[in-house]
Design a protein around this motif. Sequence first.
Motif, PDB file in Angstrom:
ATOM      1  N   ASP A   1      -3.280  -0.170  -6.174  1.00  0.00           N
ATOM      2  CA  ASP A   1      -1.968   0.258  -5.921  1.00  0.00           C
ATOM      3  C   ASP A   1      -1.377  -0.105  -4.474  1.00  0.00           C
ATOM      4  O   ASP A   1      -0.400   0.312  -3.875  1.00  0.00           O
ATOM      5  N   SER A   2      -2.165  -1.144  -3.822  1.00  0.00           N
ATOM      6  CA  SER A   2      -1.647  -1.617  -2.599  1.00  0.00           C
ATOM      7  C   SER A   2      -1.750  -3.170  -2.639  1.00  0.00           C
ATOM      8  O   SER A   2      -2.735  -3.616  -2.949  1.00  0.00           O
ATOM      9  N   LEU A   3      -1.054  -3.789  -2.001  1.00  0.00           N
ATOM     10  CA  LEU A   3      -1.219  -5.128  -1.474  1.00  0.00           C
ATOM     11  C   LEU A   3      -2.184  -5.362  -0.462  1.00  0.00           C
ATOM     12  O   LEU A   3      -2.313  -4.218   0.329  1.00  0.00           O
TER      13      LEU A   3
ATOM     14  N   ASN B   1       0.582   1.754  -9.944  1.00  0.00           N
ATOM     15  CA  ASN B   1       0.214   0.435  -9.394  1.00  0.00           C
ATOM     16  C   ASN B   1       1.376  -0.339  -9.407  1.00  0.00           C
ATOM     17  O   ASN B   1       1.793  -0.922  -8.040  1.00  0.00           O
ATOM     18  N   THR B   2       1.901  -0.546 -10.387  1.00  0.00           N
ATOM     19  CA  THR B   2       3.244  -1.397 -10.320  1.00  0.00           C
ATOM     20  C   THR B   2       4.203  -0.846  -9.489  1.00  0.00           C
ATOM     21  O   THR B   2       5.079  -1.660  -8.824  1.00  0.00           O
ATOM     22  N   GLU B   3       4.505   0.171  -9.461  1.00  0.00           N
ATOM     23  CA  GLU B   3       5.742   0.922  -8.960  1.00  0.00           C
ATOM     24  C   GLU B   3       5.449   0.975  -7.423  1.00  0.00           C
ATOM     25  O   GLU B   3       6.246   0.707  -6.630  1.00  0.00           O
ATOM     26  N   SER B   4       3.956   1.301  -7.008  1.00  0.00           N
ATOM     27  CA  SER B   4       3.745   1.062  -5.627  1.00  0.00           C
ATOM     28  C   SER B   4       3.910  -0.291  -5.083  1.00  0.00           C
ATOM     29  O   SER B   4       4.259  -0.382  -4.021  1.00  0.00           O
ATOM     30  N   ILE B   5       3.440  -1.220  -5.776  1.00  0.00           N
ATOM     31  CA  ILE B   5       3.384  -2.613  -5.332  1.00  0.00           C
ATOM     32  C   ILE B   5       4.830  -3.100  -5.064  1.00  0.00           C
ATOM     33  O   ILE B   5       5.246  -3.689  -4.117  1.00  0.00           O
TER      34      ILE B   5
ATOM     35  N   TRP C   1      -5.888  -3.507   3.852  1.00  0.00           N
ATOM     36  CA  TRP C   1      -4.894  -3.258   2.878  1.00  0.00           C
ATOM     37  C   TRP C   1      -3.506  -3.067   3.849  1.00  0.00           C
ATOM     38  O   TRP C   1      -3.701  -2.906   5.016  1.00  0.00           O
ATOM     39  N   LEU C   2      -2.243  -3.088   3.058  1.00  0.00           N
ATOM     40  CA  LEU C   2      -1.134  -2.940   3.857  1.00  0.00           C
ATOM     41  C   LEU C   2      -0.753  -1.429   3.675  1.00  0.00           C
ATOM     42  O   LEU C   2       0.421  -1.138   4.547  1.00  0.00           O
ATOM     43  N   ASP C   3      -1.332  -0.682   2.821  1.00  0.00           N
ATOM     44  CA  ASP C   3      -1.176   0.606   2.709  1.00  0.00           C
ATOM     45  C   ASP C   3      -1.958   1.360   4.056  1.00  0.00           C
ATOM     46  O   ASP C   3      -3.125   1.287   4.021  1.00  0.00           O
ATOM     47  N   LYS C   4      -0.960   2.075   4.774  1.00  0.00           N
ATOM     48  CA  LYS C   4      -1.647   2.643   6.080  1.00  0.00           C
ATOM     49  C   LYS C   4      -2.700   3.890   5.594  1.00  0.00           C
ATOM     50  O   LYS C   4      -3.736   4.045   6.463  1.00  0.00           O
ATOM     51  N   ASN C   5      -2.806   4.317   4.554  1.00  0.00           N
ATOM     52  CA  ASN C   5      -3.910   5.262   3.965  1.00  0.00           C
ATOM     53  C   ASN C   5      -5.053   4.574   3.556  1.00  0.00           C
ATOM     54  O   ASN C   5      -5.944   5.253   3.530  1.00  0.00           O
ATOM     55  N   LYS C   6      -5.034   3.294   3.315  1.00  0.00           N
ATOM     56  CA  LYS C   6      -6.093   2.617   2.883  1.00  0.00           C
ATOM     57  C   LYS C   6      -6.752   1.873   4.323  1.00  0.00           C
ATOM     58  O   LYS C   6      -8.156   1.744   4.284  1.00  0.00           O
ATOM     59  N   THR C   7      -6.027   1.217   5.009  1.00  0.00           N
ATOM     60  CA  THR C   7      -6.131   0.681   6.134  1.00  0.00           C
ATOM     61  C   THR C   7      -5.258   1.308   7.283  1.00  0.00           C
ATOM     62  O   THR C   7      -4.209   0.870   7.145  1.00  0.00           O
TER      63      THR C   7
END
Length: 424
Positions: A40-42, A95-99, A239-245
Amino acid sequence: MQNIIDELSWRGLIKNKVPGIENQLKKPTNMYIGFDPTSDSLHIGSLLPIIMLIHFQKKGHKSLALIGGATGFIGDPSDKEDKRIFLSKETLKKNTESIKNQMLRLLNFYSEKIELLNNFDWIRNIYFIDFIREIGKHFPINYMMSKDSVKKRINNKKNGISFTEFSYSLIQGYDFLYLNQTKNCQLQVGGSDQWGNITTGIELIRKKTGKKAYGITFPLIIKPNGIKFGKSEKGENIWLDKNKTSPYKFYQFWMNLSDFEVEKYIKIYTFFSKEEVDNLIFQHRKYPNKRLLQKKLANEITKWVHGNEISKKVIEITNILFEKINEPFQSLDDKIFISIYNHIPHMLLSCDEFKKGIFLLDLLKKSGFFYSKSEANRALKANSIHLNKIIVKENILIKKENIIGKKYILFKFGKKEFFIIKIE
């Protein structure tokens, strides 16, 4: 530089290319790059294809970004030792929508109007019998077996390769054919692990239409353990998602690059001109202890990925944690501590646990930063633990007077690792 090949070459962004591509790119050319929604993230490896899209668009070509809503059901076997874990339709849709949203934000930052497509829109309409008859007939089994991604898995006696994954290259090849026929797309770009899939598409276009198509690959970004940054790879990603990194950790990744790495990445991950990059490298080599390149790259890429406001906060936190401030640490504003708490590893504890105090090693074990008290004790004996910026040399009893503003305790481990505890 007017020539896109020259531009990408000096930046170190070309690994393989089909002969004749230089002549083709002397005129406006439609190109595409694919992104499979296996997460769900790049991540920072995913930034390279986005950077390639922008470079081509800036040079007057037409860039297309393709999200693999259909190919995501299969998963690319390239560079994979194990079988893919199939994702549910609901997960792939999410995932598609998130990316898609991440990509739009990253592209809009540079005001590039790049068209986003989803291969599910055309592949869902294909009958299986039609596909294996009209597409599969063009590829002998020995041709498919010669692909590195297939050979590696076939030789793996434990896992092998399923027919599902074996068919992936054909479906990606069909994407190229479809875009060639509907969008006049003549070039596919991808990571170096995609070379086999790209050449399958080139071959399919030649056999079905008689036209010549092209491909370019760029080098993969590799982790210190030698594994590429990938959405489905084992181990830690950036990750680019701030909730993952967290943005702080994201920023620190670039700050902690070696001089050798940062001289390479400043070319790859920014759009500075050759003259600007050469000047930055010259200044950095002149004063290497100032880490000018690391700061410039970290600032630039954090601002792009997380926005200007978050980037400013992360830089402020970094300066505070690494002692580049003019006022005592304990007297900092509560808003700053809230910001630090939100951006670095942290833990919330109740004030009841501090009524009688708590020993340092017990608190470190409780924080989860160390696996055991013995591990924490070894770090303590090595003089690598700081409490509120003061080095600690023994297992002291931490009391209320050790708590900053009655709320916070800050630990530093070694030179770079921080952990903050908030008491409520």
